[in-house]
Design a protein around this motif. Sequence first.
Motif, short mmCIF file in Angstrom:
data_model
loop_
_atom_site.label_atom_id
_atom_site.label_comp_id
_atom_site.label_asym_id
_atom_site.label_seq_id
_atom_site.Cartn_x
_atom_site.Cartn_y
_atom_site.Cartn_z
N ASP A 1 34.11 32.63 -2.27
CA ASP A 1 33.92 31.31 -1.64
C ASP A 1 32.49 31.16 -1.09
O ASP A 1 31.91 30.07 -1.11
N ARG A 2 31.92 32.28 -0.64
CA ARG A 2 30.52 32.22 -0.18
C ARG A 2 29.58 32.01 -1.37
O ARG A 2 28.62 31.24 -1.29
N LEU A 3 29.88 32.71 -2.45
CA LEU A 3 29.06 32.50 -3.66
C LEU A 3 29.13 31.04 -4.10
O LEU A 3 28.12 30.44 -4.49
N LEU A 4 30.32 30.47 -3.98
CA LEU A 4 30.50 29.07 -4.36
C LEU A 4 29.65 28.14 -3.51
O LEU A 4 29.01 27.21 -4.03
N GLN B 1 21.67 37.70 0.47
CA GLN B 1 21.62 36.48 1.31
C GLN B 1 23.00 35.83 1.41
O GLN B 1 23.34 35.25 2.45
N VAL B 2 23.79 35.95 0.34
CA VAL B 2 25.13 35.34 0.32
C VAL B 2 26.00 35.94 1.43
O VAL B 2 26.81 35.26 2.04
N ASP B 3 25.77 37.23 1.69
CA ASP B 3 26.54 37.91 2.76
C ASP B 3 26.39 37.20 4.10
O ASP B 3 27.26 37.28 4.96
N LYS B 4 25.28 36.47 4.26
CA LYS B 4 25.01 35.83 5.57
C LYS B 4 25.62 34.44 5.69
O LYS B 4 25.56 33.82 6.74
N ILE B 5 26.19 33.92 4.58
CA ILE B 5 26.77 32.56 4.62
C ILE B 5 28.07 32.61 5.41
O ILE B 5 28.88 33.52 5.22
N GLU B 6 28.23 31.64 6.28
CA GLU B 6 29.47 31.59 7.11
C GLU B 6 30.66 31.17 6.25
O GLU B 6 30.54 30.30 5.42
N LEU C 1 23.27 35.26 -7.87
CA LEU C 1 23.72 36.64 -8.02
C LEU C 1 22.59 37.64 -7.75
O LEU C 1 22.84 38.74 -7.25
N ALA C 2 21.37 37.25 -8.06
CA ALA C 2 20.23 38.15 -7.80
C ALA C 2 19.93 38.26 -6.31
O ALA C 2 19.21 39.16 -5.88
N ASN C 3 20.47 37.33 -5.54
CA ASN C 3 20.20 37.33 -4.10
C ASN C 3 21.50 37.43 -3.30
O ASN C 3 21.67 36.77 -2.28
N ALA C 4 22.38 38.29 -3.81
CA ALA C 4 23.71 38.41 -3.20
C ALA C 4 23.63 38.89 -1.75
O ALA C 4 24.53 38.62 -0.96
#
Length: 421
Positions: A321-324, A416-421, A411-414
Amino acid sequence: MPETLAIFGGTKAVPDGLMKPWPPITDNDRKMVLAALDSNAHTVGPNYTELEKEFAAWLGARHAVFCNSGTAALHMALVGCECGCGDEVIVPAYTWPSSCTCCLHHNVIPVFVDIDWDTMNIDPAKIEAAITRRTKAIITVHLHGLSADVGRILAIARKHKLRVIEDCCQAHGTTHGGKPVGTIGDCAAFSCNQNKIHCSGEGGFFVSNDDAIFERGKTLWYFGEHRRPDTGTDYKAYGMGWMYRSSELVAAFARAQLARLNDYLPQIKANAQRLTECLAGTPNLILPVTPPGHGHNFYNYTIRFDMDALGHADDAARFRDRLLKALQAEGVDTSVWQGWPVPEMTAIAARNAYGRGCPWKCTRTKVDYALDQFPVAIRHCNWHTGMTTPLRPPNTPRLAEAVAAGIRKVLANADQVDKIE
Ligand SMILES: Cc1ncc(COP(=O)(O)O)c(C=O)c1O
């Protein structure tokens, strides 16, 4: 070089305005709908009758009746195949709910079979274990436009004297072993709702090559009458009927779009091919496959994120869902098509489709819907996202390239995705 994701203020991979909406509307759509509006026939008129002939001819089927949804067509298919109270019908554990709820409307008990990981369709290797002496039919769904292994499914069905209903709601123009899906089993359902490749806003077709199946199923179409309103009515219900008719205005729109369906299909395929070329080799991404003999219309271009490789096996759905969110911020028009296996949906899990526990309590059939039987469907639910409009005309491979750039960037910046609420 790490790039700032658009969700954190970076430049969008897909510029605003690049993606055009579906379906393309031309002067011919307007002309046909307005002519129908100005005619005297608003229920079943000339467009309605011609549409049914044209769709049957386009598909290569003997009979087609136009109705108000794919869901209605599925219900007609079930009745056409004489499925009734206490019978069991095999349904993929992952599909649109109507492939299952059509059973409940006729007191038929759905029995779920897990899907195959590669095709996302019912796993033929698991079907025979689900067959009992009460099984009447198998509903095979050509999900996302990729044909299920319908030849193998048909062989199993014939061995056990079962009917095969093809849910082709997403599968216009799909073939299997060179034959159009919808003509391989005993009967089939197509949908023409907004997002479908043949769109009339809402609508559907029940089709069959079998005269008896078609006539039985069609009884539902119009209050249980056998005659059509354009041929006079008997005012008599010969069977249990619903009201599944559509209207002349919708039929006019459906006809105008059907005339362009064979132009749309190769364009969608070309866009899908470009997307696949641009995404090939992207780390942690699982691309759709088309096994030999199967056909794909790329109704929905579905990708899976490899949550094991990304280190998110335990919180796959949350990370997806964060990737989305990151993808949508990049301008990639993508969403989870269906986040639950059907047996997890409330009406099914609680076994209370229309109150007082029926149809389960009203028959002697005992079925087990424990979710641990459907591990592939569950993993797919948590790992996937899909795309429809970006592949559709008037969009071109240029949009596919931008979409691919957005997916690769996220995907190359996964990290940063970890930081999405
Ligand atoms: C696989 C599948 N089956 C059935 C349906 C039901 O079609 P409709 O929405 O026209 O009732 C859909 C619609 O989205 C579908 O995708």
